[in-house]
Motif scaffolding. Structure first.
Motif, short mmCIF file in Angstrom:
data_model
loop_
_atom_site.label_atom_id
_atom_site.label_comp_id
_atom_site.label_asym_id
_atom_site.label_seq_id
_atom_site.Cartn_x
_atom_site.Cartn_y
_atom_site.Cartn_z
N ASP A 232 -10.47 -11.01 -41.26
CA ASP A 232 -11.37 -11.34 -40.15
C ASP A 232 -11.19 -10.39 -38.96
O ASP A 232 -12.16 -9.96 -38.34
CB ASP A 232 -11.16 -12.78 -39.69
CG ASP A 232 -11.72 -13.78 -40.69
OD1 ASP A 232 -11.37 -14.96 -40.60
OD2 ASP A 232 -12.51 -13.36 -41.58
N GLU A 233 -9.93 -10.05 -38.64
CA GLU A 233 -9.67 -9.17 -37.50
C GLU A 233 -10.26 -7.77 -37.74
O GLU A 233 -10.94 -7.22 -36.89
CB GLU A 233 -8.15 -9.07 -37.27
CG GLU A 233 -7.79 -8.25 -36.04
CD GLU A 233 -6.28 -8.20 -35.83
OE1 GLU A 233 -5.55 -9.04 -36.42
OE2 GLU A 233 -5.83 -7.31 -35.09
N LYS A 234 -9.98 -7.23 -38.91
CA LYS A 234 -10.50 -5.91 -39.26
C LYS A 234 -12.02 -5.95 -39.42
O LYS A 234 -12.73 -5.03 -39.03
CB LYS A 234 -9.85 -5.43 -40.57
CG LYS A 234 -10.31 -4.06 -41.05
CD LYS A 234 -10.02 -2.95 -40.05
CE LYS A 234 -8.56 -2.70 -39.89
NZ LYS A 234 -8.27 -1.58 -38.97
N LYS A 235 -12.52 -7.07 -39.95
CA LYS A 235 -13.96 -7.24 -40.14
C LYS A 235 -14.69 -7.15 -38.81
O LYS A 235 -15.71 -6.47 -38.69
CB LYS A 235 -14.22 -8.61 -40.80
CG LYS A 235 -15.57 -8.79 -41.41
CD LYS A 235 -15.73 -10.17 -42.01
CE LYS A 235 -14.83 -10.36 -43.21
NZ LYS A 235 -15.05 -11.67 -43.88
N HIS B 5 -25.67 -0.15 -44.60
CA HIS B 5 -25.92 -1.39 -45.32
C HIS B 5 -24.79 -1.68 -46.30
O HIS B 5 -24.27 -2.81 -46.37
CB HIS B 5 -27.26 -1.30 -46.07
CG HIS B 5 -27.51 -2.46 -46.99
ND1 HIS B 5 -27.82 -3.71 -46.52
CD2 HIS B 5 -27.49 -2.55 -48.34
CE1 HIS B 5 -27.97 -4.53 -47.56
NE2 HIS B 5 -27.79 -3.84 -48.67
N VAL B 6 -24.36 -0.66 -47.04
CA VAL B 6 -23.28 -0.85 -48.01
C VAL B 6 -21.96 -1.11 -47.28
O VAL B 6 -21.15 -1.94 -47.72
CB VAL B 6 -23.14 0.37 -48.95
CG1 VAL B 6 -22.03 0.15 -49.96
CG2 VAL B 6 -24.45 0.63 -49.68
N ILE B 7 -21.75 -0.45 -46.13
CA ILE B 7 -20.54 -0.70 -45.34
C ILE B 7 -20.50 -2.16 -44.92
O ILE B 7 -19.47 -2.84 -45.04
CB ILE B 7 -20.47 0.23 -44.10
CG1 ILE B 7 -20.12 1.66 -44.53
CG2 ILE B 7 -19.42 -0.28 -43.11
CD1 ILE B 7 -20.14 2.66 -43.40
N SER B 8 -21.63 -2.68 -44.44
CA SER B 8 -21.69 -4.08 -44.00
C SER B 8 -21.31 -5.02 -45.14
O SER B 8 -20.52 -5.95 -44.96
CB SER B 8 -23.09 -4.42 -43.49
OG SER B 8 -23.39 -3.69 -42.35
N GLU B 9 -21.91 -4.77 -46.32
CA GLU B 9 -21.63 -5.63 -47.47
C GLU B 9 -20.15 -5.53 -47.85
O GLU B 9 -19.51 -6.53 -48.15
CB GLU B 9 -22.48 -5.20 -48.66
CG GLU B 9 -23.97 -5.43 -48.48
CD GLU B 9 -24.32 -6.91 -48.41
OE1 GLU B 9 -25.18 -7.25 -47.59
OE2 GLU B 9 -23.72 -7.69 -49.13
N THR B 10 -19.61 -4.32 -47.84
CA THR B 10 -18.22 -4.09 -48.24
C THR B 10 -17.26 -4.75 -47.26
O THR B 10 -16.27 -5.37 -47.66
CB THR B 10 -17.92 -2.58 -48.32
OG1 THR B 10 -18.88 -1.97 -49.18
CG2 THR B 10 -16.54 -2.32 -48.86
N VAL B 11 -17.57 -4.62 -45.96
CA VAL B 11 -16.71 -5.21 -44.93
C VAL B 11 -16.61 -6.72 -45.11
O VAL B 11 -15.52 -7.30 -45.06
CB VAL B 11 -17.28 -4.87 -43.52
CG1 VAL B 11 -16.68 -5.77 -42.46
CG2 VAL B 11 -17.00 -3.41 -43.19
N HIS B 12 -17.73 -7.37 -45.35
CA HIS B 12 -17.74 -8.83 -45.49
C HIS B 12 -16.99 -9.29 -46.73
O HIS B 12 -16.44 -10.39 -46.76
CB HIS B 12 -19.18 -9.36 -45.52
CG HIS B 12 -19.82 -9.33 -44.17
ND1 HIS B 12 -19.40 -10.12 -43.12
CD2 HIS B 12 -20.85 -8.58 -43.69
CE1 HIS B 12 -20.15 -9.88 -42.05
NE2 HIS B 12 -21.02 -8.94 -42.37
#
Length: 199
Positions: free
Chosen positions: A177-180, A165-172
């Motif tokens: 965009d490419e790395k995301k 969950h924290v990874i998802s938030e951090t990624v966004h």
């Protein structure tokens, strides 16, 4: 009879659950086993078939707040009602997590208020650690990434789902965009593995 309680069984790897199944088989005449899991589907069928399911609904916010405040009063802990409500919400109605968070906040700040809960256990600190983990892994420093991940899982007590969950938030909030896209795909694959019983 002895009673063995296995809490959070959904977090056990499949091979550990297979070992538990053998233990149940070998000791069923003298021992009763209580297997606690958030989701029945996270427990292997071989264990499910040996158990009588007893479903419980999730506690409501008011019930969680009541439990936490009761314990705090018994322990002479200082708190504000909005602090406990915020703590319960942040714990997603997980009583064990709420109590561990309450203990941490009380020890570090002396009083459970909304601000103290956020400052002590807010996901902001985890976001920085997660960002470091992803950057280290991307740079090929897998041991560093794994050590930091172990710190979150073992020392901080986060579950695999919470880390995702924290990874998802951090990624966004952090990456291009490419790395995301690459990271969201990896998060999705890991989420599937966790739902299938891997840890």
């Amino acid at each position: 009879f002895k009673t063995v309680v296995v809490d959070n069984a959904s977090e056990m790897r499949t091979d550990f659950q297979q070992a538990l199944r053998r233990i149940i088989e070998n000791n069923h005449e003298t021992t009763q086993f209580v297997i606690i899991s958030r989701s029945k589907s996270d427990v292997i069928p071989a264990i499910q078939s040996r158990c009588t399911p007893v479903p419980f609904r999730n506690p409501t916010t008011d019930e969680c707040v009541n439990i936490v405040t009761t314990v705090l009063e018994q322990e002479d802990g200082d708190y504000t009602l909005d602090g406990v409500e915020f703590l319960v919400g942040a714990s997603e109605h997980e009583i064990r997590e709420a109590m561990l968070t309450a203990q941490t906040v009380a020890e570090q700040t002396g009083e459970i208020t909304q601000e103290n809960v956020f400052d002590t256990c807010g996901e902001l600190g985890y976001e920085m650690t997660i960002k470091d983990i992803v950057v280290s892994a991307d740079a090929g420093k897998l041991k560093d990434a794994r050590d930091e991940l172990d710190e979150l899982l073992i020392d901080e007590g986060l579950s695999g789902d919470e880390v995702l969950h924290v990874i998802s938030e951090t990624v966004h909030n952090t990456f291009s965009d490419e790395k995301k896209l690459e990271l969201v795909s990896a998060v999705s694959e890991t989420d599937v593995l966790l739902s299938e019983g891997d840890n």
